[in-house]
Design a protein around this motif. Structure first.
Motif, PDB file in Angstrom:
ATOM      1  N   THR A  71       0.817  -1.210   0.000  1.00 25.26           N
ATOM      2  CA  THR A  71       0.000   0.000   0.000  1.00 25.26           C
ATOM      3  C   THR A  71       0.855   1.266   0.000  1.00 25.26           C
ATOM      4  OG1 THR A  71      -0.179  -0.240   2.412  1.00 25.26           O
ATOM      5  CG2 THR A  71      -2.015  -1.031   1.093  1.00 25.26           C
ATOM      6  N   CYS A  72       2.178   1.114  -0.156  1.00 21.44           N
ATOM      7  CA  CYS A  72       3.038   2.301  -0.201  1.00 21.44           C
ATOM      8  C   CYS A  72       2.738   3.147  -1.437  1.00 21.44           C
ATOM      9  CB  CYS A  72       4.510   1.900  -0.169  1.00 21.44           C
ATOM     10  SG  CYS A  72       5.025   0.862  -1.552  1.00 21.44           S
ATOM     11  N   CYS A  73       1.979   2.595  -2.393  1.00 19.66           N
ATOM     12  CA  CYS A  73       1.594   3.367  -3.583  1.00 19.66           C
ATOM     13  C   CYS A  73       0.579   4.457  -3.242  1.00 19.66           C
ATOM     14  CB  CYS A  73       0.990   2.446  -4.636  1.00 19.66           C
ATOM     15  SG  CYS A  73       2.096   1.156  -5.237  1.00 19.66           S
ATOM     16  N   PHE A  74      -0.116   4.333  -2.100  1.00 15.07           N
ATOM     17  CA  PHE A  74      -1.163   5.273  -1.723  1.00 15.07           C
ATOM     18  C   PHE A  74      -0.599   6.420  -0.888  1.00 15.07           C
ATOM     19  CE2 PHE A  74      -3.412   1.327  -2.502  1.00 15.07           C
ATOM     20  CZ  PHE A  74      -4.562   1.730  -3.155  1.00 15.07           C
ATOM     21  N   SER A  75      -1.062   7.625  -1.182  1.00 12.94           N
ATOM     22  CA  SER A  75      -0.716   8.764  -0.330  1.00 12.94           C
ATOM     23  C   SER A  75      -1.421   8.613   1.013  1.00 12.94           C
ATOM     24  CB  SER A  75      -1.151  10.072  -0.995  1.00 12.94           C
ATOM     25  OG  SER A  75      -2.572  10.142  -1.036  1.00 12.94           O
ATOM     26  N   GLU A  76      -1.010   9.402   1.981  1.00 14.37           N
ATOM     27  CA  GLU A  76      -1.641   9.316   3.307  1.00 14.37           C
ATOM     28  C   GLU A  76      -3.135   9.622   3.222  1.00 14.37           C
ATOM     29  OE1 GLU A  76      -1.201  11.248   7.827  1.00 14.37           O
ATOM     30  OE2 GLU A  76       0.213  11.777   6.227  1.00 14.37           O
TER      31      GLU A  76
ATOM     32  N   ASP B 298      -3.726   6.770  -7.409  1.00 11.77           N
ATOM     33  CA  ASP B 298      -2.976   5.916  -6.490  1.00 11.77           C
ATOM     34  C   ASP B 298      -3.384   4.454  -6.654  1.00 11.77           C
ATOM     35  OD1 ASP B 298      -1.686   8.108  -5.504  1.00 11.77           O
ATOM     36  OD2 ASP B 298      -2.838   8.243  -3.645  1.00 11.77           O
ATOM     37  N   PHE B 299      -4.668   4.218  -6.886  1.00 10.84           N
ATOM     38  CA  PHE B 299      -5.128   2.843  -7.071  1.00 10.84           C
ATOM     39  C   PHE B 299      -4.543   2.247  -8.352  1.00 10.84           C
ATOM     40  CE2 PHE B 299      -8.293  -0.406  -8.298  1.00 10.84           C
ATOM     41  CZ  PHE B 299      -8.244  -1.182  -7.154  1.00 10.84           C
ATOM     42  N   MET B 300      -4.435   3.054  -9.393  1.00  7.38           N
ATOM     43  CA  MET B 300      -3.801   2.593 -10.630  1.00  7.38           C
ATOM     44  C   MET B 300      -2.327   2.271 -10.389  1.00  7.38           C
ATOM     45  SD  MET B 300      -5.512   5.256 -13.358  1.00  7.38           S
ATOM     46  CE  MET B 300      -4.364   4.812 -14.644  1.00  7.38           C
TER      47      MET B 300
ATOM     48  N   GLY C 241      -0.616  -1.316 -10.993  1.00 11.88           N
ATOM     49  CA  GLY C 241       0.573  -1.431 -11.844  1.00 11.88           C
ATOM     50  C   GLY C 241       1.718  -2.101 -11.115  1.00 11.88           C
ATOM     51  N   SER C 242       1.912  -1.736  -9.844  1.00 12.39           N
ATOM     52  CA  SER C 242       2.965  -2.355  -9.045  1.00 12.39           C
ATOM     53  C   SER C 242       2.716  -3.841  -8.865  1.00 12.39           C
ATOM     54  CB  SER C 242       3.046  -1.656  -7.678  1.00 12.39           C
ATOM     55  OG  SER C 242       3.971  -2.295  -6.829  1.00 12.39           O
ATOM     56  N   HIS C 243       1.461  -4.186  -8.610  1.00 12.26           N
ATOM     57  CA  HIS C 243       1.105  -5.588  -8.413  1.00 12.26           C
ATOM     58  C   HIS C 243       1.338  -6.399  -9.686  1.00 12.26           C
ATOM     59  CE1 HIS C 243      -1.289  -9.047  -7.025  1.00 12.26           C
ATOM     60  NE2 HIS C 243      -1.069  -8.564  -5.820  1.00 12.26           N
ATOM     61  N   HIS C 244       0.987  -5.838 -10.828  1.00 16.98           N
ATOM     62  CA  HIS C 244       1.221  -6.530 -12.096  1.00 16.98           C
ATOM     63  C   HIS C 244       2.718  -6.701 -12.353  1.00 16.98           C
ATOM     64  CE1 HIS C 244      -2.893  -6.842 -13.204  1.00 16.98           C
ATOM     65  NE2 HIS C 244      -3.097  -5.562 -13.429  1.00 16.98           N
ATOM     66  N   ARG C 245       3.500  -5.724 -11.967  1.00 15.78           N
ATOM     67  CA  ARG C 245       4.952  -5.822 -12.202  1.00 15.78           C
ATOM     68  C   ARG C 245       5.564  -6.922 -11.338  1.00 15.78           C
ATOM     69  NH1 ARG C 245       9.508  -1.067 -11.433  1.00 15.78           N
ATOM     70  NH2 ARG C 245      11.249  -2.265 -12.302  1.00 15.78           N
ATOM     71  N   ILE C 246       5.090  -7.048 -10.091  1.00 10.48           N
ATOM     72  CA  ILE C 246       5.562  -8.136  -9.233  1.00 10.48           C
ATOM     73  C   ILE C 246       5.284  -9.480  -9.894  1.00 10.48           C
ATOM     74  CG2 ILE C 246       5.191  -9.329  -7.034  1.00 10.48           C
ATOM     75  CD1 ILE C 246       4.620  -6.574  -5.783  1.00 10.48           C
ATOM     76  N   THR C 247       4.061  -9.616 -10.415  1.00  8.95           N
ATOM     77  CA  THR C 247       3.676 -10.866 -11.068  1.00  8.95           C
ATOM     78  C   THR C 247       4.548 -11.137 -12.291  1.00  8.95           C
ATOM     79  OG1 THR C 247       1.392 -10.546 -10.339  1.00  8.95           O
ATOM     80  CG2 THR C 247       1.750 -12.115 -12.123  1.00  8.95           C
TER      81      THR C 247
END
Length: 238
Positions: A14-19, A125-127, A131-137
């Motif tokens: 969740t570090c992709c999300f702002s506070e 932020d959700f996008m 995107g981060s999750h897809h890159r991990i995969t």
């Protein structure tokens, strides 16, 4: 060798999300206590929720018709788990098992849609999270398919270092007990193959065991075997 002091527990995804965006997400969460060995969802269930791990660990798996299990992800505190795509109402293509007693925040897709519609910054932020999750995969499948089982094992050990690693003298201790069966399920190999590959790595003084936990002694060697591209820690994680 990478400085072990920098190889600590990975940031939650969740570090992709702002506070501000994360606070909005927290407001929508419904708290749930999940006991060890329970499931957040099963393969085939309707994918209508996301799950935020406040405390605990969850593994996401895919099972073949023959009963062989492949561990796709190992999530921990601070991670957001679930299947979110533009076509809400699809079915889960994997299962999520709780590995220890956990506190979970549950977010309905209808509430998520509302946040996306109301707040442009949250939508961005959700996008980023997707995107981060897809890159991990993508990087995991690259490691599994391009450099054979030894490369996949070395990549998995590096990811474990980034997720659970802590300094151990000049080396890195993976402070979660990972069995050979776990490793075989992470790379789609037999337990006997993992035994042989780990034995070979021990002979080369790349890894050792300390009270049943893996110690990585030569990170650079593991990186050379899997042709490591030095991805950021938020991507290079188990």
């Amino acid at each position: 060798m990478r400085n072990p002091a920098n190889v600590m527990e990975a940031h939650g995804n969740t570090c992709c999300f702002s506070e501000a965006s994360f606070n909005r997400l927290q407001v929508m969460m419904k708290d749930r206590v999940m006991p060890e060995s329970s499931h957040l969802f099963w393969e085939g269930d309707t994918a209508d929720k996301l799950f935020y791990i406040k405390r605990g660990r969850v593994k996401v798996t895919k099972t073949t018709d023959e009963g062989k299990e492949l561990i796709l992800y190992m999530y921990q505190s601070g991670d957001l788990v679930g299947q979110a795509d533009p076509f809400f109402g699809t079915k889960h293509s994997f299962s999520a098992e709780v590995l220890e007693d956990s506190d979970i925040g549950v977010i309905d897709h209808t509430d998520l849609e509302l946040l996306i519609c109301q707040h442009c910054d949250f939508a961005i932020d959700f996008m980023k999270w997707m995107g981060s999750h897809h890159r991990i995969t993508q990087t995991k499948f690259r490691d599994l398919m391009m450099y054979g089982k030894p490369g996949a094992l070395c990549s998995t050990l590096i990811r474990l270092c980034n997720t659970y690693g802590e300094p151990h003298g000049d080396h890195i201790l993976i402070h979660k007990k990972i069995t050979h069966t776990d490793l075989s399920n992470m790379i789609g190999a037999t337990r006997e193959s993992v035994n042989r590959m780990l034995s070979d790595l021990r002979k080369k003084n790349a890894v050792e065991y300390d009270n049943g936990m893996i110690v990585v002694k030569d990170l650079e060697m593991l990186q050379s075997v899997c042709h490591c591209e030095l991805c950021p820690r938020e991507i290079c994680r188990i």
